[in-house]
Motif scaffolding. Structure first.
Motif, PDB file in Angstrom:
ATOM      1  N   ALA A   1       0.855  -1.204   0.000  1.00 26.43           N
ATOM      2  CA  ALA A   1       0.000   0.000   0.000  1.00 26.43           C
ATOM      3  C   ALA A   1       0.887   1.250   0.000  1.00 26.43           C
ATOM      4  N   CYS A   2       1.933   1.225   0.824  1.00 29.63           N
ATOM      5  CA  CYS A   2       2.880   2.362   0.849  1.00 29.63           C
ATOM      6  C   CYS A   2       3.485   2.558  -0.531  1.00 29.63           C
ATOM      7  N   ARG A   3       3.852   1.436  -1.171  1.00 30.16           N
ATOM      8  CA  ARG A   3       4.509   1.516  -2.487  1.00 30.16           C
ATOM      9  C   ARG A   3       3.554   2.067  -3.548  1.00 30.16           C
ATOM     10  N   ALA A   4       2.303   1.617  -3.501  1.00 30.42           N
ATOM     11  CA  ALA A   4       1.321   2.083  -4.495  1.00 30.42           C
ATOM     12  C   ALA A   4       1.142   3.600  -4.378  1.00 30.42           C
ATOM     13  N   GLN A   5       1.045   4.075  -3.139  1.00 30.27           N
ATOM     14  CA  GLN A   5       0.854   5.512  -2.907  1.00 30.27           C
ATOM     15  C   GLN A   5       2.087   6.295  -3.377  1.00 30.27           C
ATOM     16  N   LEU A   6       3.250   5.764  -3.041  1.00 28.77           N
ATOM     17  CA  LEU A   6       4.508   6.441  -3.398  1.00 28.77           C
ATOM     18  C   LEU A   6       4.683   6.477  -4.912  1.00 28.77           C
ATOM     19  N   MET A   7       4.336   5.377  -5.564  1.00 27.02           N
ATOM     20  CA  MET A   7       4.497   5.301  -7.022  1.00 27.02           C
ATOM     21  C   MET A   7       3.570   6.302  -7.713  1.00 27.02           C
ATOM     22  N   ASP A   8       2.288   6.309  -7.294  1.00 29.05           N
ATOM     23  CA  ASP A   8       1.309   7.160  -7.976  1.00 29.05           C
ATOM     24  C   ASP A   8       1.496   8.637  -7.649  1.00 29.05           C
ATOM     25  N   GLU A   9       1.877   8.891  -6.392  1.00 30.19           N
ATOM     26  CA  GLU A   9       1.901  10.276  -5.933  1.00 30.19           C
ATOM     27  C   GLU A   9       3.244  10.953  -6.162  1.00 30.19           C
ATOM     28  N   VAL A  10       4.321  10.175  -6.107  1.00 28.06           N
ATOM     29  CA  VAL A  10       5.651  10.787  -6.101  1.00 28.06           C
ATOM     30  C   VAL A  10       6.544  10.298  -7.250  1.00 28.06           C
ATOM     31  N   ILE A  11       6.755   8.979  -7.333  1.00 24.73           N
ATOM     32  CA  ILE A  11       7.793   8.480  -8.242  1.00 24.73           C
ATOM     33  C   ILE A  11       7.414   8.675  -9.702  1.00 24.73           C
ATOM     34  N   ARG A  12       6.224   8.208 -10.086  1.00 22.25           N
ATOM     35  CA  ARG A  12       5.834   8.284 -11.491  1.00 22.25           C
ATOM     36  C   ARG A  12       5.774   9.737 -11.985  1.00 22.25           C
ATOM     37  N   PRO A  13       5.129  10.646 -11.214  1.00 22.12           N
ATOM     38  CA  PRO A  13       5.105  12.044 -11.672  1.00 22.12           C
ATOM     39  C   PRO A  13       6.514  12.630 -11.821  1.00 22.12           C
ATOM     40  N   ALA A  14       7.409  12.298 -10.893  1.00 18.13           N
ATOM     41  CA  ALA A  14       8.779  12.853 -10.970  1.00 18.13           C
ATOM     42  C   ALA A  14       9.501  12.317 -12.212  1.00 18.13           C
ATOM     43  N   LEU A  15       9.372  11.013 -12.465  1.00 15.52           N
ATOM     44  CA  LEU A  15      10.031  10.429 -13.651  1.00 15.52           C
ATOM     45  C   LEU A  15       9.465  11.063 -14.922  1.00 15.52           C
ATOM     46  N   GLU A  16       8.165  11.286 -14.916  1.00 14.97           N
ATOM     47  CA  GLU A  16       7.544  11.889 -16.108  1.00 14.97           C
ATOM     48  C   GLU A  16       7.951  13.347 -16.294  1.00 14.97           C
ATOM     49  N   ARG A  17       8.328  14.018 -15.199  1.00 14.25           N
ATOM     50  CA  ARG A  17       8.838  15.394 -15.320  1.00 14.25           C
ATOM     51  C   ARG A  17      10.299  15.405 -15.748  1.00 14.25           C
ATOM     52  N   GLY A  18      10.924  14.224 -15.855  1.00 10.27           N
ATOM     53  CA  GLY A  18      12.318  14.134 -16.286  1.00 10.27           C
ATOM     54  C   GLY A  18      13.304  14.110 -15.132  1.00 10.27           C
ATOM     55  N   GLU A  19      12.769  13.973 -13.896  1.00 16.25           N
ATOM     56  CA  GLU A  19      13.685  13.927 -12.752  1.00 16.25           C
ATOM     57  C   GLU A  19      14.214  12.509 -12.528  1.00 16.25           C
ATOM     58  N   TRP A  20      15.371  12.438 -11.903  1.00 13.00           N
ATOM     59  CA  TRP A  20      15.902  11.132 -11.504  1.00 13.00           C
ATOM     60  C   TRP A  20      15.435  10.874 -10.077  1.00 13.00           C
ATOM     61  N   VAL A  21      14.918   9.678  -9.849  1.00 14.19           N
ATOM     62  CA  VAL A  21      14.399   9.335  -8.525  1.00 14.19           C
ATOM     63  C   VAL A  21      15.334   8.328  -7.868  1.00 14.19           C
ATOM     64  N   LEU A  22      15.753   8.645  -6.645  1.00 13.25           N
ATOM     65  CA  LEU A  22      16.577   7.715  -5.866  1.00 13.25           C
ATOM     66  C   LEU A  22      15.765   7.268  -4.667  1.00 13.25           C
ATOM     67  N   SER A  23      15.585   5.971  -4.517  1.00 17.59           N
ATOM     68  CA  SER A  23      14.788   5.482  -3.381  1.00 17.59           C
ATOM     69  C   SER A  23      15.597   4.554  -2.473  1.00 17.59           C
ATOM     70  N   ASP A  24      15.504   4.843  -1.174  1.00 17.98           N
ATOM     71  CA  ASP A  24      16.115   4.015  -0.141  1.00 17.98           C
ATOM     72  C   ASP A  24      15.137   2.860   0.101  1.00 17.98           C
ATOM     73  N   ARG A  25      15.400   1.726  -0.500  1.00 21.94           N
ATOM     74  CA  ARG A  25      14.568   0.514  -0.522  1.00 21.94           C
ATOM     75  C   ARG A  25      13.418   0.648  -1.513  1.00 21.94           C
ATOM     76  N   PHE A  26      13.033  -0.514  -2.087  1.00 20.08           N
ATOM     77  CA  PHE A  26      11.881  -0.609  -2.988  1.00 20.08           C
ATOM     78  C   PHE A  26      11.505  -2.086  -3.080  1.00 20.08           C
ATOM     79  N   CYS A  27      11.145  -2.553  -4.261  1.00 19.54           N
ATOM     80  CA  CYS A  27      10.556  -3.892  -4.387  1.00 19.54           C
ATOM     81  C   CYS A  27      11.475  -5.026  -3.917  1.00 19.54           C
ATOM     82  N   ASP A  28      12.795  -4.872  -4.072  1.00 18.14           N
ATOM     83  CA  ASP A  28      13.665  -5.995  -3.696  1.00 18.14           C
ATOM     84  C   ASP A  28      13.665  -6.236  -2.192  1.00 18.14           C
ATOM     85  N   SER A  29      13.326  -5.194  -1.410  1.00 20.27           N
ATOM     86  CA  SER A  29      13.184  -5.415   0.041  1.00 20.27           C
ATOM     87  C   SER A  29      12.002  -6.340   0.306  1.00 20.27           C
TER      88      SER A  29
END
Ligand code: Z5A
Length: 214
Positions: free
Chosen positions: A74-102
């Motif tokens: 649930a945390c990941r879904a919110q983070l992806m929709d609200e933060v990561i995807r929009p940032a990537l689409e704006r052309g930003e590089w996203v660095l995340s401390d942990r993600f799916c491999d955790s």
């Protein structure tokens, strides 16, 4: 505008994810790259609230393994929709401390949940968006324990048995072995040495991007 790149840092407790994420962000910004940093669980108001449930049983009871998994997702879904995807689409590089491999290492190898099922659920939560590069910071279990010892109140994961941590660490290594996306880097040496190895991999990604844009 080209889509930004998505880089995740993974590894056991105390491997140096937060330390190296900050160093990498600084280095990328100095190279003129717009960077957004985040962490899991967390990175959104919802995610930070759920983090307290997951790490310190803030609801007054520990989640069951299934509930724990779904809370991470649930945390990941919110983070992806609200933060990561929009940032990537704006052309930003996203660095995340942990993600799916955790999830694959802790819930899969650590708790013994079925990896194929976890991968399918993760795909659902992320709309199949994946990191472009994952850096696995690898340290022996004893070193991980020593680095986190004496840091104050241990969270629910830090209180797990040594055997759990061993399964998680071995799980991370197995994931790295089976994936071209995951680069395993030894994080036992000097901080500068680890930072150099991470930068070498990220610089290759950056160069490819610049060659592509040229
Ligand atoms: N979890 C899960 O089960 N499933 C999931 O899907 C997700 C997470 C996303 C989140 O904790 C917990 O949730 C985590 C897994 C689980 N379990 N635990 N525990 P977290 O990510 O917030 O917690 P953490 O991994 O324990 O974070 P950490 O201990 O802060 O680790 P770190 O970020 O890798 O380390 P650091 O803050 O950079 O600190 C490293 C320390 O080592 C620091 O004091 C340095 O000065 C020292 N040190 C010494 N030498 C070095 C070198 N050479 N490099 C770097 N650091 C060094």
């Amino acid at each position: 505008m080209a889509r930004g790149r998505f880089i995740t840092l993974e590894g056991p407790e105390g491997a140096g994810k937060s330390t190296h994420l900050a160093l990498l962000a600084e280095r990328l910004r100095a190279a003129g790259v717009p960077v957004l940093t985040t962490r899991e669980p967390g990175g959104t108001r919802l995610g930070e609230a759920v983090r307290a449930l997951l790490q310190y049983d803030a609801a007054g009871e520990a989640p069951t393994p299934t509930a724990e998994l779904l809370l991470f997702l649930a945390c990941r879904a919110q983070l992806m929709d609200e933060v990561i995807r929009p940032a990537l689409e704006r052309g930003e590089w996203v660095l995340s401390d942990r993600f799916c491999d955790s999830t694959f290492a802790y819930q899969g190898y650590g708790r013994g949940m079925d990896l194929a099922e976890l991968k399918a659920l993760n795909r659902f939560a992320t709309h199949a968006w994946k990191p472009d590069l994952t850096v696995l910071l690898d340290i022996p279990e004893e070193e991980s324990r020593a680095r986190v010892a004496g840091r104050g109140r241990a969270d629910r994961f830090e209180r797990e048995q040594d055997a759990f941590h061993r399964r998680v660490a071995e799980g991370f290594r197995a994931l790295a072995k089976g994936s071209a996306r995951i680069l395993r880097i030894d994080s036992t040496g000097a901080r500068e040495e680890t930072a150099r190895a991470i930068w070498a991999a990220v610089e290759t990604l950056l160069q490819k991007e610049r060659d592509h844009d040229a």
